[in-house]
Scaffold this active site. Structure first.
Site, PDB file in Angstrom:
ATOM      1  N   CYS A  89      -2.262   9.411   2.525  1.00 34.26           N
ATOM      2  CA  CYS A  89      -1.801   8.880   1.225  1.00 34.26           C
ATOM      3  C   CYS A  89      -2.738   9.242   0.083  1.00 34.26           C
ATOM      4  O   CYS A  89      -2.308   9.371  -1.054  1.00 34.26           O
ATOM      5  CB  CYS A  89      -1.633   7.380   1.315  1.00 34.26           C
ATOM      6  SG  CYS A  89      -3.112   6.536   1.886  1.00 34.26           S
ATOM      7  N   GLU A  99       0.873  -1.182   0.000  1.00 33.96           N
ATOM      8  CA  GLU A  99       0.000   0.000   0.000  1.00 33.96           C
ATOM      9  C   GLU A  99       0.901   1.220   0.000  1.00 33.96           C
ATOM     10  O   GLU A  99       1.475   1.580   1.026  1.00 33.96           O
ATOM     11  CB  GLU A  99      -0.910  -0.014   1.232  1.00 33.96           C
ATOM     12  CG  GLU A  99      -1.926  -1.155   1.241  1.00 33.96           C
ATOM     13  CD  GLU A  99      -3.056  -0.970   0.225  1.00 33.96           C
ATOM     14  OE1 GLU A  99      -3.216   0.146  -0.305  1.00 33.96           O
ATOM     15  OE2 GLU A  99      -3.765  -1.945  -0.043  1.00 33.96           O
TER      16      GLU A  99
HETATM   17  P1  NAD Z   1       7.429   4.814   7.629  1.00 32.92           P
HETATM   18  O1  NAD Z   1       8.656   5.653   7.725  1.00 32.92           O
HETATM   19  O2  NAD Z   1       6.600   4.590   8.848  1.00 32.92           O
HETATM   20  O3  NAD Z   1       7.873   3.419   6.999  1.00 32.92           O
HETATM   21  C1  NAD Z   1       6.954   2.380   6.807  1.00 32.92           C
HETATM   22  C2  NAD Z   1       7.476   1.116   7.448  1.00 32.92           C
HETATM   23  O4  NAD Z   1       8.670   0.708   6.788  1.00 32.92           O
HETATM   24  C3  NAD Z   1       7.835   1.302   8.917  1.00 32.92           C
HETATM   25  O5  NAD Z   1       7.242   0.275   9.668  1.00 32.92           O
HETATM   26  C4  NAD Z   1       9.350   1.248   8.931  1.00 32.92           C
HETATM   27  O6  NAD Z   1       9.869   0.687  10.117  1.00 32.92           O
HETATM   28  C5  NAD Z   1       9.665   0.379   7.734  1.00 32.92           C
HETATM   29  N1  NAD Z   1      10.977   0.667   7.152  1.00 32.92           N
HETATM   30  C6  NAD Z   1      11.549   1.898   7.013  1.00 32.92           C
HETATM   31  N2  NAD Z   1      12.763   1.763   6.396  1.00 32.92           N
HETATM   32  C7  NAD Z   1      12.944   0.444   6.169  1.00 32.92           C
HETATM   33  C8  NAD Z   1      13.999  -0.333   5.563  1.00 32.92           C
HETATM   34  N3  NAD Z   1      15.091   0.239   5.090  1.00 32.92           N
HETATM   35  N4  NAD Z   1      13.835  -1.671   5.490  1.00 32.92           N
HETATM   36  C9  NAD Z   1      12.723  -2.251   5.963  1.00 32.92           C
HETATM   37  N5  NAD Z   1      11.698  -1.569   6.548  1.00 32.92           N
HETATM   38  C10 NAD Z   1      11.820  -0.254   6.650  1.00 32.92           C
HETATM   39  O7  NAD Z   1       6.435   5.402   6.557  1.00 32.92           O
HETATM   40  P2  NAD Z   1       6.717   6.149   5.174  1.00 32.92           P
HETATM   41  O8  NAD Z   1       7.337   5.215   4.219  1.00 32.92           O
HETATM   42  O9  NAD Z   1       7.312   7.492   5.400  1.00 32.92           O
HETATM   43  O10 NAD Z   1       5.175   6.349   4.779  1.00 32.92           O
HETATM   44  C11 NAD Z   1       4.766   7.363   3.959  1.00 32.92           C
HETATM   45  C12 NAD Z   1       4.384   6.796   2.603  1.00 32.92           C
HETATM   46  O11 NAD Z   1       3.391   5.790   2.780  1.00 32.92           O
HETATM   47  C13 NAD Z   1       3.768   7.808   1.685  1.00 32.92           C
HETATM   48  O12 NAD Z   1       4.257   7.592   0.392  1.00 32.92           O
HETATM   49  C14 NAD Z   1       2.286   7.487   1.747  1.00 32.92           C
HETATM   50  O13 NAD Z   1       1.573   7.886   0.595  1.00 32.92           O
HETATM   51  C15 NAD Z   1       2.299   6.011   1.914  1.00 32.92           C
HETATM   52  N6  NAD Z   1       1.088   5.525   2.560  1.00 32.92           N
HETATM   53  C16 NAD Z   1       0.282   4.720   1.857  1.00 32.92           C
HETATM   54  C17 NAD Z   1      -0.902   4.264   2.422  1.00 32.92           C
HETATM   55  C18 NAD Z   1      -1.830   3.379   1.678  1.00 32.92           C
HETATM   56  O14 NAD Z   1      -2.716   2.821   2.303  1.00 32.92           O
HETATM   57  N7  NAD Z   1      -1.676   3.208   0.382  1.00 32.92           N
HETATM   58  C19 NAD Z   1      -1.226   4.643   3.734  1.00 32.92           C
HETATM   59  C20 NAD Z   1      -0.343   5.450   4.414  1.00 32.92           C
HETATM   60  C21 NAD Z   1       0.812   5.892   3.840  1.00 32.92           C
END
Ligand code: NAD
Length: 455
Positions: free
Chosen positions: A243, A209
């Site tokens: 998102c 997602e």
């Molecule tokens: P985040 O920083 O919380 O990361 C998401 C998860 O990935 C966390 O649990 C984190 O621990 C893990 N993570 C981070 N780096 C990692 C690595 N190198 N290796 C493995 N795991 C790792 O969240 P984010 O990525 O900043 O989220 C924002 C993005 O998510 C935006 O692009 C947003 O649009 C998208 N988003 C999508 C939805 C959806 O339902 N489609 C919902 C919310 C957010």
């Protein structure tokens, strides 16, 4: 860091078939509801600490969202889990064909920080409904909510079936090395590639997602006040960290000023003259993201807002007019409270603008012209679409939610979630009635002819 023991324990529990029992599933789902209802004030306070979320917003999009999801799922679970009969062709007669949904096993759920409760518990509802065990990893960037989930999940749910691991990239990397039966990841596209590469090692199916730049086209025919109110709510909820929030607006040149004025009036209606003092306006998750978003404002034509305060993670609701198409504001997902308005010539140019770019998670149109709305739905490829509103499709439980291409893989919500975390097993059952010999060797001209005719 090794989570093998935790994972093996979940796998073993799954093999005892307890989680397949529908009564067990329903009871666990009710416990998820109890978890959010009993602890509502603790969650609202955690979400306020992590993201400055206003209580009503947190209730609508997190706690009550999950409680409604449980109600919806429990009402339909028996129907979703039943075998689904399909017709059997003549060549397989006499026989009965059906699809039997069955659980996949142990599912890893990796959450993101922007809706830190919903993005763990809503997938968990679907995972449990489908009869699986789960290991959940909340986002470390919303640490208060993560800690609360880690404390409460073992108190409310069957500890043998649902486990929590807290932490960041290191912990997630260690978890990704394990042969889960399905991985559900919510977050950005870069980490999604890491998740998918790790899943490929075990041929584990993934649900990703992700995000992207969700466009809005506002036609000259749109009711400006209603349009502005709906867009303002969707854009500045959670300070733009949603998102499916509108990322940017496309409209005709003549609409830029009246639309900006209407949006500004809505900002004042919703958050007052000083949004920083408003109890209805959230904060950016951390200083790093506040800096990232505020950097987008350099050299831009700011029509509304533009103020920011790094230390207090505040960025005002902001409107920018006609940013350069190659600026980082227009090439990266904004994921913050800045709303660019871009003047285009006409509807055809708006469509071309959107379809030349990555397929977004959502694409919105505001127009009274039905043909135009139909053309938008038909011609623009996006995970989800809204006509004359933003975000609200996510409040319809039977609409599957998910992206397409760079905005995601797989869908959940309602039955789509149940199916996503099930294996839809095909079964053909035949009685011991002697078959016509046509399908068996030795083959011959007559058998071949009859077979062709039967087809
Ligand atoms: P985040 O920083 O919380 O990361 C998401 C998860 O990935 C966390 O649990 C984190 O621990 C893990 N993570 C981070 N780096 C990692 C690595 N190198 N290796 C493995 N795991 C790792 O969240 P984010 O990525 O900043 O989220 C924002 C993005 O998510 C935006 O692009 C947003 O649009 C998208 N988003 C999508 C939805 C959806 O339902 N489609 C919902 C919310 C957010």
């Amino acid at each position: 860091m090794d989570f093998t023991a935790k994972f093996t324990q979940l796998q073993q529990y799954f093999s005892h078939n307890k989680t397949r029992d529908l009564a067990w599933r329903k009871q666990q789902l009710q416990q998820i509801k109890r978890l959010v209802v009993d602890n509502e004030s603790a969650f609202l306070s955690a979400l306020a600490t992590d993201l400055g979320k206003p209580a009503q917003e947190a209730w609508m999009t997190e706690t009550s969202y999950v409680a409604s999801d449980v109600d919806h799922t429990c009402k339909r679970l028996h129907r979703w889990a039943k075998k689904r009969s399909v017709s059997t062709p003549l060549v397989a007669q006499p026989g009965r064909s059906y699809i039997q949904p069955e659980p996949q096993g142990t599912v890893l759920i990796i959450g993101a920080w922007n809706y830190p409760l919903q993005l763990i518990l809503a997938p968990l509802v679907a995972v449990i409904a489908a009869g699986n065990c789960a290991l959940v990893k909340p986002s470390e960037l919303a640490p208060t909510t993560s800690a609360l989930l880690a404390k409460l999940i073992p108190q409310y749910l069957d500890k043998n079936a649902v486990s929590v691991v807290e932490g960041g990239a290191d912990e997630t990397t260690a978890l990704l090395a394990l042969p889960f039966d399905h991985i559900m990841y919510t977050g950005n596209g870069q980490v999604a590639r890491i998740v998918m590469a790790a899943a490929a090692k075990h041929l584990t199916p993934v649900t990703l997602e992700l995000g992207g730049k969700s466009p809005v086209y506002v036609d000259d025919s749109a009711d400006l006040n209603i349009t502005a109110q709906r867009i303002a709510w969707g854009k500045w909820m959670n300070a733009g960290q949603t998102c499916i929030a509108p990322d940017y607006i496309l409209c005709s040149k003549r609409l830029v000023t009246p639309l900006t004025t209407a949006l500004k009036a809505q900002i004042i209606n919703m958050f007052g003259q000083e949004p920083k003092q408003s109890k209805s306006y959230g904060r950016i998750v951390n200083q790093r993201h506040t800096k990232r978003i505020s950097d987008y404002l350099a050299d831009q034509d700011i029509a509304v807002g533009g103020e920011f305060d790094l230390e207090n993670r505040y960025i005002a609701p902001t409107i920018v007019i006609n940013p350069a198409r190659d600026s980082s504001l227009m090439s990266e997902e904004i994921f913050g409270p800045i709303l660019p308005i871009i003047a285009i010539e006409d509807f055809a140019q708006a469509k071309a603008f959107v379809t030349m770019r990555d397929k977004p998670l959502a694409a919105y149109i505001f127009s009274k012209n039905k043909h135009q709305c139909q053309a938008w739905v038909h011609d623009v490829r996006a995970g989800n679409q809204g006509i004359n509103d933003v975000i609200m499709f996510n409040a319809v439980p039977e609409l599957p939610f998910g992206g397409v291409g760079p905005s995601g893989i797989g869908q959940y919500s309602g039955q789509a979630g149940f199916d996503n975390f099930s294996h839809l097993k095909s079964v053909l059952a035949r009685p011991f009635i002697k078959d016509l010999p046509i399908r068996f060797a030795p083959y011959g001209k007559i058998k071949f002819k009859i077979l062709r005719w039967l087809r």
